[in-house]
Every structure is written in structure tokens, then in C-alpha cells.
Design a protein around this motif. Structure first.
Motif, short mmCIF file in Angstrom:
data_model
loop_
_atom_site.label_atom_id
_atom_site.label_comp_id
_atom_site.label_asym_id
_atom_site.label_seq_id
_atom_site.Cartn_x
_atom_site.Cartn_y
_atom_site.Cartn_z
N GLY A 74 29.81 43.17 -87.81
CA GLY A 74 29.45 44.55 -88.08
C GLY A 74 28.86 44.76 -89.46
O GLY A 74 28.11 45.73 -89.69
N MET A 75 29.16 43.88 -90.40
CA MET A 75 28.61 44.00 -91.75
C MET A 75 27.11 43.70 -91.79
O MET A 75 26.44 44.04 -92.76
CB MET A 75 29.33 43.08 -92.73
CG MET A 75 30.75 43.48 -92.99
SD MET A 75 30.83 45.09 -93.77
CE MET A 75 32.59 45.23 -93.99
N THR A 76 26.59 43.08 -90.74
CA THR A 76 25.17 42.71 -90.71
C THR A 76 24.31 43.77 -90.02
O THR A 76 23.10 43.65 -90.02
CB THR A 76 24.97 41.37 -89.98
OG1 THR A 76 25.31 41.53 -88.60
CG2 THR A 76 25.82 40.27 -90.59
N TRP A 77 24.93 44.79 -89.46
CA TRP A 77 24.20 45.73 -88.62
C TRP A 77 23.40 46.78 -89.36
O TRP A 77 22.38 47.22 -88.88
CB TRP A 77 25.15 46.41 -87.65
CG TRP A 77 25.63 45.50 -86.57
CD1 TRP A 77 25.14 44.27 -86.26
CD2 TRP A 77 26.70 45.75 -85.68
NE1 TRP A 77 25.85 43.72 -85.23
CE2 TRP A 77 26.82 44.61 -84.84
CE3 TRP A 77 27.57 46.79 -85.49
CZ2 TRP A 77 27.76 44.52 -83.84
CZ3 TRP A 77 28.52 46.70 -84.50
CH2 TRP A 77 28.61 45.58 -83.68
N SER A 78 23.88 47.25 -90.48
CA SER A 78 23.13 48.30 -91.16
C SER A 78 23.29 48.16 -92.67
O SER A 78 24.20 47.49 -93.15
CB SER A 78 23.63 49.68 -90.73
OG SER A 78 24.95 49.87 -91.15
N GLY A 79 22.42 48.80 -93.38
CA GLY A 79 22.54 48.84 -94.83
C GLY A 79 22.06 47.60 -95.55
O GLY A 79 22.23 47.51 -96.76
N ALA A 80 21.45 46.66 -94.86
CA ALA A 80 21.04 45.42 -95.52
C ALA A 80 20.10 45.69 -96.69
O ALA A 80 20.19 45.05 -97.73
CB ALA A 80 20.39 44.46 -94.53
#
Length: 185
Positions: free
Chosen positions: A14-20
Motif C-alpha cells: 500500500g505504500m507504493t500506491w500513491s504519493g510517490a
């Protein structure tokens, strides 16, 4: 002599899904993977921490794909896994007891996010008497608006969190120094 434990915090899908685009240190996963490989090669202790949300619908809700570990950083069967419900990996998890039972007095913390789970866990580790290190290139932060309403860049948030820790709760180092100073001491 017992080696330093590597604690990897919240490196979940889930840390890779948004906000990169809104985070700093896009090489953090590479630094963490490198540390993980070196810790494994030395047979040193590795702890994987994952956040299990108490909020229905969260990507980190138990059983959701976002709660799973990122494949490149997934634990081996022989590595300890800690599941937490708050930012601090020591709260209600048994992590302190697990470390003490194995005679581990030093920890190196990496993961996400610098100003939340990494900082909370490092503060507690230091307060509990563990010699605590944080690899600055092995964690990252997101942009945030401060209490005065000023927008802070991901790097500013990251740097302030590390500043809050360094010298008081932990020693902030680079991952390459962690290998030479902690793993091969």
C-alpha cells in the motif's frame, strides 16, 4: 557478540500506491534491500514490521493487498514479523521482549515514514535503553503542512524528523556506514 537487529518498518504494498511524487528519497527501497541482503548474509537478526489498520476500508486493513509486504522486502520464514496498530512498533507487540530474550541491545531502523512510524519506534527504542540507529537513506517522508500552516517539502519533513532523533534517541547514519560500523564491528 550479538549483532545489531535490522528493523524494517511498514514496507508494505500500500505504500507504493500513491504519493510517490510527493515523497523524498526515492532510493530508500534500494538502500533497505541492500541492508536486508547484507544482514541475511551475516545471519544477523531481521525484524519486519507491518501496520495493520483498525480503520475499515484502509489499504492496511488485515487481508487487503495493501497490507502485504512489498515482494522485494518480504520476510523469510526464519525472520521475525511484528504487526502493529499504531505508529510505534513497540506498543502492544512484544517487540521489546523479543529483543531482550535474544540479548539484542542494538537496533538499526529503516522504513516509512521518517516522521511517523520510524520516529515513533526510534524514540521508544532509545527510551527503552536500546542503542538505536536510523539509516537516513533507508527511510523517507511525505510533504506535510506544519502546525503554523506552512507547507513543508518531503525533504524538510524528513530532515526535521531525523534532527528530532539524532543525539537524543538515536544516532542517524548512512546505510553504508551501518554495514561497516554495526554489522561488521
Amino acid at each position: 557478540m550479538q549483532k545489531t537487529a535490522l528493523i524494517i518498518i511498514d514496507m508494505q504494498v500500500g505504500m507504493t500506491w500513491s504519493g510517490a511524487a510527493k515523497r523524498n528519497n526515492h532510493q530508500a527501497e534500494h538502500a533497505i534491500a541492500s541492508l536486508l541482503a547484507q544482514w541475511r548474509a551475516q545471519g544477523a537478526p531481521v525484524i519486519h514490521v507491518r501496520h495493520m489498520s483498525r480503520t475499515p476500508g484502509s489499504p492496511f486493513w488485515p487481508g487487503q493487498p495493501g497490507a502485504e509486504f512489498q515482494p522485494a522486502l518480504s520476510p523469510l520464514a526464519s525472520e521475525h514479523v511484528v504487526e502493529k496498530n499504531v505508529p510505534d512498533a513497540f506498543i502492544s507487540t512484544g517487540l521489546e521482549r523479543w529483543l531482550h530474550t535474544r540479548g539484542i541491545a542494538e537496533v538499526l531502523i529503516v522504513g516509512v515514514s521518517t516522521n511517523h512510524s520510524v520516529e515513533a519506534t526510534a524514540r521508544t527504542a532509545g527510551n527503552l535503553g536500546f542503542k538505536t540507529f536510523v539509516a537516513e537513506d533507508g527511510c523517507y517522508a511525505y510533504a506535510q503542512t506544519d502546525f503554523d500552516g506552512v507547507h513543508r517539502s518531503p525533504q524538510e519533513v524528513h530532515a526535521m524528523a531525523l534532527s528530532n532523533l539524532h543525539g537524543e534517541y538515536a544516532t542517524v547514519i548512512k546505510s553504508q556506514d551501518a554495514v561497516s560500523q554495526l554489522l561488521f564491528k
